[in-house]
Scaffold this motif. Structure first.
Motif, PDB file in Angstrom:
ATOM      1  N   ALA A  87       0.853  -1.176   0.000  1.00  0.00           N
ATOM      2  CA  ALA A  87       0.000   0.000   0.000  1.00  0.00           C
ATOM      3  C   ALA A  87       0.892   1.230   0.000  1.00  0.00           C
ATOM      4  O   ALA A  87       2.018   1.187   0.483  1.00  0.00           O
ATOM      5  CB  ALA A  87      -0.887  -0.002   1.242  1.00  0.00           C
ATOM      6  N   TYR A  88       0.369   2.320  -0.574  1.00  0.00           N
ATOM      7  CA  TYR A  88       1.121   3.569  -0.546  1.00  0.00           C
ATOM      8  C   TYR A  88       0.245   4.694  -0.016  1.00  0.00           C
ATOM      9  O   TYR A  88      -0.984   4.632  -0.079  1.00  0.00           O
ATOM     10  CB  TYR A  88       1.692   3.929  -1.919  1.00  0.00           C
ATOM     11  CG  TYR A  88       0.658   4.324  -2.955  1.00  0.00           C
ATOM     12  CD1 TYR A  88       0.176   5.633  -3.029  1.00  0.00           C
ATOM     13  CD2 TYR A  88       0.173   3.393  -3.856  1.00  0.00           C
ATOM     14  CE1 TYR A  88      -0.771   5.993  -3.972  1.00  0.00           C
ATOM     15  CE2 TYR A  88      -0.769   3.742  -4.804  1.00  0.00           C
ATOM     16  CZ  TYR A  88      -1.244   5.040  -4.854  1.00  0.00           C
ATOM     17  OH  TYR A  88      -2.184   5.396  -5.791  1.00  0.00           O
ATOM     18  N   TYR A  89       0.900   5.691   0.517  1.00  0.00           N
ATOM     19  CA  TYR A  89       0.238   6.900   0.996  1.00  0.00           C
ATOM     20  C   TYR A  89       1.122   8.080   0.643  1.00  0.00           C
ATOM     21  O   TYR A  89       2.291   8.119   1.016  1.00  0.00           O
ATOM     22  CB  TYR A  89       0.015   6.828   2.510  1.00  0.00           C
ATOM     23  CG  TYR A  89      -0.441   8.111   3.162  1.00  0.00           C
ATOM     24  CD1 TYR A  89      -1.411   8.925   2.580  1.00  0.00           C
ATOM     25  CD2 TYR A  89       0.087   8.505   4.373  1.00  0.00           C
ATOM     26  CE1 TYR A  89      -1.832  10.098   3.195  1.00  0.00           C
ATOM     27  CE2 TYR A  89      -0.331   9.673   4.998  1.00  0.00           C
ATOM     28  CZ  TYR A  89      -1.292  10.465   4.400  1.00  0.00           C
ATOM     29  OH  TYR A  89      -1.703  11.626   5.008  1.00  0.00           O
ATOM     30  N   PHE A  90       0.563   9.002  -0.098  1.00  0.00           N
ATOM     31  CA  PHE A  90       1.266  10.232  -0.420  1.00  0.00           C
ATOM     32  C   PHE A  90       0.799  11.284   0.578  1.00  0.00           C
ATOM     33  O   PHE A  90      -0.303  11.811   0.485  1.00  0.00           O
ATOM     34  CB  PHE A  90       1.000  10.670  -1.859  1.00  0.00           C
ATOM     35  CG  PHE A  90       1.895  11.787  -2.276  1.00  0.00           C
ATOM     36  CD1 PHE A  90       3.215  11.539  -2.611  1.00  0.00           C
ATOM     37  CD2 PHE A  90       1.445  13.089  -2.287  1.00  0.00           C
ATOM     38  CE1 PHE A  90       4.059  12.577  -2.970  1.00  0.00           C
ATOM     39  CE2 PHE A  90       2.275  14.130  -2.648  1.00  0.00           C
ATOM     40  CZ  PHE A  90       3.588  13.871  -2.983  1.00  0.00           C
ATOM     41  N   GLU A  91       1.649  11.528   1.569  1.00  0.00           N
ATOM     42  CA  GLU A  91       1.316  12.435   2.670  1.00  0.00           C
ATOM     43  C   GLU A  91       1.609  13.882   2.269  1.00  0.00           C
ATOM     44  O   GLU A  91       2.756  14.225   1.983  1.00  0.00           O
ATOM     45  CB  GLU A  91       2.136  12.060   3.900  1.00  0.00           C
ATOM     46  CG  GLU A  91       1.884  12.921   5.094  1.00  0.00           C
ATOM     47  CD  GLU A  91       2.751  12.522   6.286  1.00  0.00           C
ATOM     48  OE1 GLU A  91       2.483  13.017   7.376  1.00  0.00           O
ATOM     49  OE2 GLU A  91       3.702  11.724   6.110  1.00  0.00           O
ATOM     50  N   PRO A  92       0.567  14.728   2.250  1.00  0.00           N
ATOM     51  CA  PRO A  92       0.800  16.133   1.913  1.00  0.00           C
ATOM     52  C   PRO A  92       1.620  16.818   3.005  1.00  0.00           C
ATOM     53  O   PRO A  92       1.651  16.367   4.149  1.00  0.00           O
ATOM     54  CB  PRO A  92      -0.604  16.740   1.847  1.00  0.00           C
ATOM     55  CG  PRO A  92      -1.557  15.613   1.969  1.00  0.00           C
ATOM     56  CD  PRO A  92      -0.817  14.435   2.506  1.00  0.00           C
ATOM     57  N   PRO A  93       2.286  17.913   2.676  1.00  0.00           N
ATOM     58  CA  PRO A  93       3.026  18.661   3.701  1.00  0.00           C
ATOM     59  C   PRO A  93       2.087  19.137   4.806  1.00  0.00           C
ATOM     60  O   PRO A  93       0.890  19.361   4.566  1.00  0.00           O
ATOM     61  CB  PRO A  93       3.603  19.858   2.936  1.00  0.00           C
ATOM     62  CG  PRO A  93       3.546  19.470   1.496  1.00  0.00           C
ATOM     63  CD  PRO A  93       2.407  18.523   1.360  1.00  0.00           C
ATOM     64  N   GLN A  94       2.632  19.285   5.990  1.00  0.00           N
ATOM     65  CA  GLN A  94       1.866  19.753   7.151  1.00  0.00           C
ATOM     66  C   GLN A  94       1.115  21.034   6.802  1.00  0.00           C
ATOM     67  O   GLN A  94       1.702  21.979   6.280  1.00  0.00           O
ATOM     68  CB  GLN A  94       2.822  20.012   8.328  1.00  0.00           C
ATOM     69  CG  GLN A  94       2.149  20.396   9.607  1.00  0.00           C
ATOM     70  CD  GLN A  94       1.717  19.189  10.408  1.00  0.00           C
ATOM     71  OE1 GLN A  94       2.185  18.091  10.186  1.00  0.00           O
ATOM     72  NE2 GLN A  94       0.821  19.398  11.348  1.00  0.00           N
ATOM     73  N   GLY A  95      -0.185  21.044   7.059  1.00  0.00           N
ATOM     74  CA  GLY A  95      -0.983  22.243   6.857  1.00  0.00           C
ATOM     75  C   GLY A  95      -1.419  22.502   5.424  1.00  0.00           C
ATOM     76  O   GLY A  95      -2.071  23.506   5.152  1.00  0.00           O
ATOM     77  N   VAL A  96      -1.076  21.611   4.506  1.00  0.00           N
ATOM     78  CA  VAL A  96      -1.455  21.798   3.107  1.00  0.00           C
ATOM     79  C   VAL A  96      -2.605  20.842   2.782  1.00  0.00           C
ATOM     80  O   VAL A  96      -2.487  19.638   2.961  1.00  0.00           O
ATOM     81  CB  VAL A  96      -0.270  21.531   2.153  1.00  0.00           C
ATOM     82  CG1 VAL A  96      -0.719  21.591   0.705  1.00  0.00           C
ATOM     83  CG2 VAL A  96       0.852  22.514   2.425  1.00  0.00           C
TER      84      VAL A  96
END
Length: 139
Positions: A87-96
């Motif tokens: 599985a993958y997760y593309f984590e957005p930058p903090q607060g974005v």
């Protein structure tokens, strides 16, 4: 029987790939690819060979910001071929806040081929966006 030494070398390729992707280091990224690689992205046409895949990533790197994570779900190796499913997760930058149509999670099957020098190279990459993969899986 799973050859743990060789599958660990395949996992090292993926780890190095993730670091290069997250650093947007296109040269380091494509040093990990088999020249005959095929990419089947969930939202793009099928791409064959580094000459087709590399420009796609170059363009994507201009538009993306965040950190890609991978969680292995299965591994298989037979001779000079190996497969990692995860599985993958593309984590957005903090607060974005990501765009509403962004596919931040999914599942990916990665096939590797060992070359004549004994190095494992990414040969096939296919991903999809099933409903059972969510950011909570990575918490």
């Amino acid at each position: 029987m799973l050859d743990t030494n060789e599958i660990d070398r395949v996992r090292e390729n993926l780890s190095t790939w993730l670091a290069a992707f997250n650093a947007k280091d296109i040269d380091a990224l494509f040093a990990l690819y088999d020249p005959e690689s095929i990419y089947a992205n969930a939202s793009a046409p099928l791409m064959r060979g580094v000459d087709q895949i590399k420009p796609w990533y170059m363009q994507a790197f201009e538009a993306i910001d965040g950190t890609l994570h991978h969680k292995e779900e299965a591994a298989f190796i037979e001779g000079n071929m190996a497969v990692l499913l995860g599985a993958y997760y593309f984590e957005p930058p903090q607060g974005v806040a990501p765009p509403k149509d962004a596919h931040l999670t999914g599942r990916v099957l990665l096939a590797y081929r060992r070359n004549a020098a004994g190095d494992w190279k990414l040969l096939f990459d296919i991903d999809n966006t099933p409903p059972d993969v969510t950011p909570a899986l990575f918490a």
